[in-house]
Design a protein around this motif. Structure first.
Motif, short mmCIF file in Angstrom:
data_model
loop_
_atom_site.label_atom_id
_atom_site.label_comp_id
_atom_site.label_asym_id
_atom_site.label_seq_id
_atom_site.Cartn_x
_atom_site.Cartn_y
_atom_site.Cartn_z
N ALA A 163 0.82 -1.21 0.00
CA ALA A 163 0.00 0.00 0.00
C ALA A 163 0.86 1.27 0.00
O ALA A 163 0.54 2.25 -0.67
CB ALA A 163 -0.93 0.00 1.21
N THR A 239 -5.67 -4.84 -2.09
CA THR A 239 -6.30 -3.54 -2.19
C THR A 239 -5.88 -2.64 -1.03
O THR A 239 -5.80 -3.09 0.12
CB THR A 239 -7.84 -3.66 -2.20
OG1 THR A 239 -8.41 -2.35 -2.12
CG2 THR A 239 -8.35 -4.49 -1.02
N HIS A 241 -7.55 -0.59 0.43
CA HIS A 241 -8.68 -0.39 1.34
C HIS A 241 -8.84 -1.54 2.34
O HIS A 241 -9.71 -1.47 3.21
CB HIS A 241 -9.98 -0.23 0.54
CG HIS A 241 -9.98 0.95 -0.37
ND1 HIS A 241 -10.03 2.26 0.11
CD2 HIS A 241 -9.92 1.05 -1.72
CE1 HIS A 241 -10.00 3.10 -0.91
NE2 HIS A 241 -9.94 2.39 -2.03
N ARG A 242 -8.03 -2.60 2.20
CA ARG A 242 -8.10 -3.70 3.17
C ARG A 242 -7.28 -3.31 4.40
O ARG A 242 -6.07 -3.51 4.46
CB ARG A 242 -7.56 -5.00 2.57
CG ARG A 242 -7.67 -6.18 3.56
CD ARG A 242 -7.10 -7.44 2.98
NE ARG A 242 -7.17 -8.51 3.97
CZ ARG A 242 -6.16 -8.90 4.75
NH1 ARG A 242 -4.97 -8.33 4.62
NH2 ARG A 242 -6.32 -9.87 5.64
N ARG A 243 -7.96 -2.76 5.36
CA ARG A 243 -7.34 -2.31 6.60
C ARG A 243 -8.47 -2.02 7.58
O ARG A 243 -9.64 -2.00 7.19
CB ARG A 243 -6.53 -1.04 6.36
CG ARG A 243 -7.34 0.11 5.78
CD ARG A 243 -6.45 1.26 5.34
NE ARG A 243 -7.23 2.34 4.74
CZ ARG A 243 -6.69 3.36 4.05
NH1 ARG A 243 -5.38 3.43 3.90
NH2 ARG A 243 -7.46 4.29 3.55
N TYR A 245 -11.27 -0.20 9.43
CA TYR A 245 -12.04 0.94 8.93
C TYR A 245 -12.12 2.03 9.99
O TYR A 245 -12.43 1.77 11.16
CB TYR A 245 -13.46 0.49 8.57
CG TYR A 245 -13.51 -0.47 7.40
CD1 TYR A 245 -13.39 -0.01 6.10
CD2 TYR A 245 -13.67 -1.84 7.60
CE1 TYR A 245 -13.45 -0.88 5.02
CE2 TYR A 245 -13.72 -2.72 6.54
CZ TYR A 245 -13.61 -2.23 5.24
OH TYR A 245 -13.65 -3.09 4.18
N ASP A 291 -11.71 -3.12 -5.06
CA ASP A 291 -11.35 -1.76 -4.68
C ASP A 291 -12.58 -0.89 -4.53
O ASP A 291 -12.73 -0.15 -3.54
CB ASP A 291 -10.40 -1.14 -5.71
CG ASP A 291 -8.95 -1.54 -5.48
OD1 ASP A 291 -8.62 -1.96 -4.36
OD2 ASP A 291 -8.15 -1.45 -6.42
N TYR A 294 -14.69 -2.05 -1.36
CA TYR A 294 -14.11 -1.66 -0.08
C TYR A 294 -14.13 -0.14 0.10
O TYR A 294 -14.21 0.36 1.22
CB TYR A 294 -12.68 -2.20 0.04
CG TYR A 294 -12.61 -3.64 0.52
CD1 TYR A 294 -13.74 -4.46 0.51
CD2 TYR A 294 -11.43 -4.19 0.98
CE1 TYR A 294 -13.68 -5.77 0.95
CE2 TYR A 294 -11.35 -5.51 1.42
CZ TYR A 294 -12.48 -6.30 1.40
OH TYR A 294 -12.42 -7.60 1.85
N GLU A 295 -14.05 0.60 -0.99
CA GLU A 295 -14.14 2.06 -0.90
C GLU A 295 -15.52 2.50 -0.41
O GLU A 295 -15.65 3.43 0.39
CB GLU A 295 -13.82 2.69 -2.25
CG GLU A 295 -13.65 4.20 -2.18
CD GLU A 295 -13.11 4.79 -3.47
OE1 GLU A 295 -12.92 6.03 -3.49
OE2 GLU A 295 -12.88 4.04 -4.43
N THR A 298 -15.59 1.73 3.27
CA THR A 298 -14.75 2.71 3.97
C THR A 298 -15.49 4.02 4.18
O THR A 298 -15.46 4.60 5.28
CB THR A 298 -13.46 2.97 3.16
OG1 THR A 298 -12.71 1.75 3.08
CG2 THR A 298 -12.60 4.04 3.84
N ASP A 299 -16.16 4.49 3.16
CA ASP A 299 -16.92 5.74 3.26
C ASP A 299 -18.05 5.61 4.27
O ASP A 299 -18.28 6.50 5.10
CB ASP A 299 -17.47 6.13 1.88
CG ASP A 299 -18.28 7.42 1.93
OD1 ASP A 299 -17.67 8.49 2.19
OD2 ASP A 299 -19.50 7.36 1.72
N SER A 302 -17.17 5.66 8.14
CA SER A 302 -16.74 6.94 8.72
C SER A 302 -17.91 7.74 9.29
O SER A 302 -17.70 8.78 9.91
CB SER A 302 -16.02 7.79 7.66
OG SER A 302 -16.93 8.16 6.63
#
Length: 406
Positions: A163, A239, A241-243, A245, A291, A294-295, A298-299, A302
């Motif tokens: 990443a 990706t 975004h794999r982490r 959140y 991708d 996961y995006e 992620t959004d 939040s």
């Protein structure tokens, strides 16, 4: 089995004697597992002791925290193997043992006269085990290797920095520890073969191949069909975004995997419109569009607090959990419930915390029977046991000789 160990008892390997000539991390991890399983592990140390005795905080010289955490359920004996009389003592112990383990390179073991040929000559049924960086029959047999090096050459460091664009080591000695587990498992299988077939053998764990096999289990990808040009690497793992959140007040970890879990997940994040989206309806298109998927998650994450999300995820039966720091793990209520960080008193080091053995056996329970030893603590005890063994063997030979002469 030693007389001392008879008093301790327990574990699926009770009655097995292990001569442990390992140091640092990989070997001691393996032999501690064997000790946890009930084996009588005799740790043979040079006069200066294992290097890790001097790593980490300590209350006494040679009893550093690093050493203490990977050397329980062992007895310590000091032998200077450069001295012929000490080497002979070791070979006499070999005759009483089931397993011989070291972490030297092949050449070093040969120079000391403790290679497989020498040890098996004294005890043909012994399981002779070792681990090194590379295979013993390869051009790299004598190359030195430590965890950081193997993280690099096995591809782990590059993947870990995927990443950020810069290779990074895992902040743990993952190669040493994993290979230690593999070594312990391999010894156990060799002991089973000895029990069934009556043969000893040499076991060697090469770190390079072990970690490449571990690393490429999912990442071989199109290489499975010998088509690496079509891509190596499991897309979901790679990706950015794999982490964990980010939420409004922290982080949450979660993983939806099956088609049904993702349908429930879309409800959790208030996106029911995605249920029929052809990009995400099944595993193959999800993998191609990971991708974007996961995006979206992620959004969404939040917008609520960690506690809010965990309640929603629990209600939908989506696997999830918090991101715990080392301090939070040390005080985790679940681990307190299971007594994982077991508090006791060490005879010389005082208040002491040892981690419980996770695996449970219904009939032969494993456990912690010995706290980590001081350097050479059991040398006298083991020598006395050896002398008694030699005396019994001598009596037995004399009885046989007397019977055959009649």
């Amino acid at each position: 089995m030693s007389e001392t160990d008879k008093k301790v008892g327990g574990g699926p390997l009770a009655g097995i004697r292990v001569l442990d000539l390992t140091s640092n991390v990989l070997g001691p991890t393996a032999t501690q597992i064997l000790g946890d399983m009930g084996a009588d592990v005799i740790k043979i140390e040079a006069p200066e002791g294992d290097y890790t005795r001097y790593v980490g905080p300590s209350r006494s010289h040679g009893m550093g925290s690093f050493f203490l955490n990977i050397n329980r359920n062992k007895r310590s004996m000091v032998l200077d193997l450069k001295k012929p009389e000490c080497r002979e003592t070791l070979l006499e112990l070999v005759e009483t043992a089931d397993v011989f383990v070291h972490s030297m390179r092949l050449g070093a073991a040969q120079r000391l006269g403790i290679d497989y040929a020498a040890i098996s000559a004294r005890n043909p049924r012994i399981v002779y085990a070792s681990a090194g960086g590379y295979r013993q029959d390869s051009s790299r047999a004598e190359w030195p290797a430590f965890d950081d090096v193997i993280q690099g050459v096995s591809g782990i460091a590059a993947l870990n920095g995927h990443a950020s664009g810069e290779p990074r080591y895992f902040p743990t000695v993952i190669c040493d520890k994993l290979c230690g587990y593999v070594l312990a498992s391999s010894i156990g299988m060799a002991l089973y073969a000895c029990e069934r077939q009556g043969i000893g053998q040499e076991v060697h764990v090469p770190m390079m191949e072990t970690m490449v096999g571990f690393n490429m289990l999912e990442h071989l990808w199109a290489g499975v069909f010998d088509e690496p040009e079509k891509g190596l690497g499991y897309s979901r793992m790679l990706t950015p975004h794999r982490r964990p959140y980010r939420t409004l007040d922290g982080y949450v970890c979660l993983l939806a995997n099956t088609d049904e879990q993702w349908r429930r997940m879309f409800g959790v994040i208030d996106r029911p419109d995605l249920v029929g989206d052809p990009r995400f309806a099944e595993i193959a298109p999800r993998s191609r569009n990971i991708d974007a998927l996961y995006e979206i998650v992620t959004d969404a994450m939040s917008r609520r607090t960690t506690d809010d999300w965990r309640k929603r995820l629990d209600a939908a039966d989506i696997p999830n959990g918090p991101v715990l720091t080392l301090d939070e793990i040390f005080h985790d209520p679940y681990l307190k419930e299971t007594d994982f960080f077991h508090r006791t008193t060490h005879p010389t080091e005082g208040a002491f915390v040892t981690m419980s053995v996770p695996t449970r056996f219904s009939e032969t329970p494993a456990g912690v029977c010995r706290l980590p030893p001081r350097l050479g603590e059991h040398t006298g005890e083991i020598v006395e046991e050896l002398e008694r063994h030699k005396a019994r063997e001598g009596d037995g030979r004399r009885r046989v000789a007397a019977a055959t002469s009649k």
